[in-house]
Design a protein around this motif. Structure first.
Motif, PDB file in Angstrom:
ATOM      1  N   SER A 188      -3.565  -8.055  -4.411  1.00  0.00           N
ATOM      2  CA  SER A 188      -4.276  -8.975  -3.534  1.00  0.00           C
ATOM      3  C   SER A 188      -4.651  -8.182  -2.278  1.00  0.00           C
ATOM      4  CB  SER A 188      -3.385 -10.175  -3.172  1.00  0.00           C
ATOM      5  OG  SER A 188      -2.441  -9.797  -2.191  1.00  0.00           O
ATOM      6  N   SER A 189      -5.334  -8.822  -1.337  1.00  0.00           N
ATOM      7  CA  SER A 189      -5.763  -8.073  -0.150  1.00  0.00           C
ATOM      8  C   SER A 189      -4.592  -7.684   0.754  1.00  0.00           C
ATOM      9  CB  SER A 189      -6.793  -8.883   0.644  1.00  0.00           C
ATOM     10  OG  SER A 189      -6.247 -10.125   1.026  1.00  0.00           O
ATOM     11  N   ARG A 190      -3.443  -8.384   0.637  1.00  0.00           N
ATOM     12  CA  ARG A 190      -2.292  -8.078   1.519  1.00  0.00           C
ATOM     13  C   ARG A 190      -1.050  -7.613   0.778  1.00  0.00           C
ATOM     14  NH1 ARG A 190      -3.117 -10.724   6.464  1.00  0.00           N
ATOM     15  NH2 ARG A 190      -1.563  -9.300   7.332  1.00  0.00           N
ATOM     16  N   TYR A 191      -1.019  -7.786  -0.543  1.00  0.00           N
ATOM     17  CA  TYR A 191       0.206  -7.490  -1.298  1.00  0.00           C
ATOM     18  C   TYR A 191      -0.146  -6.895  -2.655  1.00  0.00           C
ATOM     19  CZ  TYR A 191       4.581  -8.512  -3.879  1.00  0.00           C
ATOM     20  OH  TYR A 191       5.715  -8.431  -4.634  1.00  0.00           O
ATOM     21  N   SER A 192       0.519  -5.777  -2.976  1.00  0.00           N
ATOM     22  CA  SER A 192       0.308  -5.132  -4.278  1.00  0.00           C
ATOM     23  C   SER A 192       1.635  -4.747  -4.899  1.00  0.00           C
ATOM     24  CB  SER A 192      -0.496  -3.839  -4.100  1.00  0.00           C
ATOM     25  OG  SER A 192      -1.855  -4.107  -4.209  1.00  0.00           O
ATOM     26  N   VAL A 193       1.727  -4.934  -6.206  1.00  0.00           N
ATOM     27  CA  VAL A 193       2.893  -4.461  -6.960  1.00  0.00           C
ATOM     28  C   VAL A 193       2.380  -3.474  -8.007  1.00  0.00           C
ATOM     29  CG1 VAL A 193       4.967  -5.138  -8.197  1.00  0.00           C
ATOM     30  CG2 VAL A 193       3.822  -6.797  -6.769  1.00  0.00           C
ATOM     31  N   VAL A 194       2.975  -2.292  -8.018  1.00  0.00           N
ATOM     32  CA  VAL A 194       2.487  -1.213  -8.879  1.00  0.00           C
ATOM     33  C   VAL A 194       3.621  -0.691  -9.757  1.00  0.00           C
ATOM     34  CG1 VAL A 194       1.429   1.092  -8.872  1.00  0.00           C
ATOM     35  CG2 VAL A 194       0.843  -0.544  -7.069  1.00  0.00           C
ATOM     36  N   GLY A 195       3.365  -0.582 -11.044  1.00  0.00           N
ATOM     37  CA  GLY A 195       4.330   0.024 -11.959  1.00  0.00           C
ATOM     38  C   GLY A 195       4.094   1.523 -12.035  1.00  0.00           C
ATOM     39  N   ALA A 196       5.056   2.325 -11.577  1.00  0.00           N
ATOM     40  CA  ALA A 196       4.901   3.783 -11.584  1.00  0.00           C
ATOM     41  C   ALA A 196       6.267   4.443 -11.555  1.00  0.00           C
ATOM     42  CB  ALA A 196       4.072   4.235 -10.378  1.00  0.00           C
ATOM     43  N   ASP A 197       6.307   5.709 -11.973  1.00  0.00           N
ATOM     44  CA  ASP A 197       7.534   6.504 -11.938  1.00  0.00           C
ATOM     45  C   ASP A 197       7.486   7.381 -10.692  1.00  0.00           C
ATOM     46  OD1 ASP A 197       9.581   8.413 -12.341  1.00  0.00           O
ATOM     47  OD2 ASP A 197       9.418   8.197 -14.527  1.00  0.00           O
ATOM     48  N   LEU A 198       8.424   7.169  -9.787  1.00  0.00           N
ATOM     49  CA  LEU A 198       8.424   7.877  -8.498  1.00  0.00           C
ATOM     50  C   LEU A 198       8.652   9.376  -8.638  1.00  0.00           C
ATOM     51  CD1 LEU A 198      10.514   5.282  -6.455  1.00  0.00           C
ATOM     52  CD2 LEU A 198       8.034   5.583  -6.416  1.00  0.00           C
ATOM     53  N   ARG A 199       9.064   9.807  -9.833  1.00  0.00           N
ATOM     54  CA  ARG A 199       9.286  11.237 -10.044  1.00  0.00           C
ATOM     55  C   ARG A 199       7.975  11.999 -10.220  1.00  0.00           C
ATOM     56  NH1 ARG A 199      13.888   9.754 -14.418  1.00  0.00           N
ATOM     57  NH2 ARG A 199      12.151   8.408 -15.033  1.00  0.00           N
ATOM     58  N   PHE A 200       6.861  11.251 -10.318  1.00  0.00           N
ATOM     59  CA  PHE A 200       5.549  11.887 -10.501  1.00  0.00           C
ATOM     60  C   PHE A 200       4.615  11.413  -9.387  1.00  0.00           C
ATOM     61  CE2 PHE A 200       7.583  11.319 -14.663  1.00  0.00           C
ATOM     62  CZ  PHE A 200       7.711  12.656 -15.035  1.00  0.00           C
ATOM     63  N   SER A 201       4.612  12.153  -8.266  1.00  0.00           N
ATOM     64  CA  SER A 201       3.905  11.658  -7.079  1.00  0.00           C
ATOM     65  C   SER A 201       2.391  11.646  -7.235  1.00  0.00           C
ATOM     66  CB  SER A 201       4.319  12.435  -5.820  1.00  0.00           C
ATOM     67  OG  SER A 201       4.312  13.809  -6.041  1.00  0.00           O
ATOM     68  N   SER A 202       1.802  12.509  -8.078  1.00  0.00           N
ATOM     69  CA  SER A 202       0.341  12.482  -8.241  1.00  0.00           C
ATOM     70  C   SER A 202      -0.084  11.183  -8.938  1.00  0.00           C
ATOM     71  CB  SER A 202      -0.161  13.701  -9.014  1.00  0.00           C
ATOM     72  OG  SER A 202       0.469  13.762 -10.277  1.00  0.00           O
ATOM     73  N   ASP A 203       0.705  10.761  -9.942  1.00  0.00           N
ATOM     74  CA  ASP A 203       0.456   9.501 -10.644  1.00  0.00           C
ATOM     75  C   ASP A 203       0.643   8.319  -9.679  1.00  0.00           C
ATOM     76  OD1 ASP A 203       0.130   7.739 -12.963  1.00  0.00           O
ATOM     77  OD2 ASP A 203       2.288   7.397 -12.831  1.00  0.00           O
ATOM     78  N   LEU A 204       1.688   8.414  -8.855  1.00  0.00           N
ATOM     79  CA  LEU A 204       1.985   7.371  -7.869  1.00  0.00           C
ATOM     80  C   LEU A 204       0.807   7.216  -6.898  1.00  0.00           C
ATOM     81  CD1 LEU A 204       3.934   5.483  -6.251  1.00  0.00           C
ATOM     82  CD2 LEU A 204       4.815   7.549  -5.156  1.00  0.00           C
ATOM     83  N   GLU A 205       0.329   8.337  -6.377  1.00  0.00           N
ATOM     84  CA  GLU A 205      -0.770   8.291  -5.401  1.00  0.00           C
ATOM     85  C   GLU A 205      -2.036   7.684  -6.023  1.00  0.00           C
ATOM     86  OE1 GLU A 205      -3.349  11.155  -2.394  1.00  0.00           O
ATOM     87  OE2 GLU A 205      -1.566  11.967  -3.363  1.00  0.00           O
TER      88      GLU A 205
END
Length: 329
Positions: A157-174
């Motif tokens: 949404s414009s104020r809130y986002s939930v993202v599924g990602a693995d924090l061990r891979f910062s390029s994918d996270l970004e």
């Protein structure tokens, strides 16, 4: 409680290890809900995400969560004040955290609030949000612009986002965060609570480096274990290992200085680390007295030992001279 292990503990495979880490999300949420039900702090949203505990939690655990929630909140609100909420928050490994809803209730929402976690946890959180109006309504109320995007593994949404990602891979996270309109030029607060300790030191260093190099004005708050080389720390490690939960990053948790040094070595300009006993002593004492009357604490020494084995660390870089380096307890 699992029976005491005899001989060396078997190592968990990568999938088992990740599953054990995901299990800590449930544990933390159940503990928070119990502490809220006793009256340690107010959170009308936690009950939407997690069942009530089947058994009472020990008073030292409840007080520990009280210090954790209030300690992180204190630093976060100091950041919001310095930036006048003209900022974004990225909650790493957010689990079933309810901070977005509580900030909205206090009229303290940043320009955008992001949450990141394993896709499996994100799917569960989104399911709860979609099916429970007390969660979905505030997101809809705060949303403006195009239609709200939602699927099983992400919500935007414009104020809130939930993202599924693995924090061990910062390029994918970004990449995933940018798809949800992360603005690297906005002052950014990153929060990690009991997250870095489950990554190898190299993986957590990469994440910290990525954050420090991506945002010119930023603050990082890290809550996790410390002083883990003494006997009490070893018992904590063994208890987690019995649940196949390996603290892959525990070597950085040997001291407050090691925690501080990690932040400075990975691109942050200022860094602090204090144990949770100090945090507890720094919180508004009238409220501390109130919560100390909620339950009798028999094991004062155990409480102090527990609190000396957790810490809050925070670091900043501030090219806009907002005064982030002045934030302290």
């Amino acid at each position: 409680m699992a029976a005491a292990a005899r001989g060396p503990l078997p190592a968990a495979g990568p999938d088992e290890a990740d599953e054990a880490v995901r299990g800590t999300c449930e544990d933390a949420s159940v503990c928070k809900r119990f502490a809220v039900s006793v009256g340690y702090w107010e959170d009308p949203y936690i009950q939407c995400f997690v069942r009530q505990a089947k058994e009472r939690k020990a008073p030292e655990i409840n007080r520990g969560y009280y210090a954790r929630v209030h300690g992180v909140s204190y630093l976060l609100k100091a950041f919001l004040k310095k930036t006048e909420c003209n900022c974004q928050i990225v909650n790493l490994g957010a689990g079933m955290d309810t901070l977005f809803w509580r900030l909205k209730d206090e009229n303290l929402l940043p320009r955008k609030y992001f949450e990141v976690d394993f896709p499996m946890i994100v799917a569960r959180k989104i399911h709860n949000i979609k099916s429970k109006p007390p969660l979905s309504k505030p997101i809809i109320e705060s949303h403006s612009g195009d239609s709200l995007l939602i699927d099983s593994h992400s919500l935007d949404s414009s104020r809130y986002s939930v993202v599924g990602a693995d924090l061990r891979f910062s390029s994918d996270l970004e990449e995933k965060l940018k798809k949800h309109n992360l603005d690297v030029h906005l002052p950014t607060l990153l929060i990690a609570e009991c997250v870095l300790v489950y990554m190898t030191p190299q993986q957590s260093a990469n994440l910290l480096k990525w954050a420090a190099s991506t945002f010119p004005v930023a603050m990082f708050i890290n809550y996790e274990q410390v002083n883990m080389t003494d006997r009490f720390g070893q018992i904590m490690i063994e208890n987690l290992q019995r649940r196949q939960c390996n603290l892959a990053g525990v070597e950085v948790c040997r001291s407050l200085e090691a925690q501080r040094e990690r932040l400075l070595l990975n691109g942050w300009e200022n860094a602090h680390a204090i144990d949770m006993m100090k945090v507890y002593s720094s919180l508004p004492q009238a409220d501390v007295r109130r919560i100390e009357e909620l339950e009798f604490l028999d094991e004062k020494e155990l409480f102090e030992q527990l609190m000396q084995h957790y810490c809050i660390c925070w670091a900043s870089k501030d090219s806009s001279n907002l005064g982030l380096a002045d934030i302290t307890f």
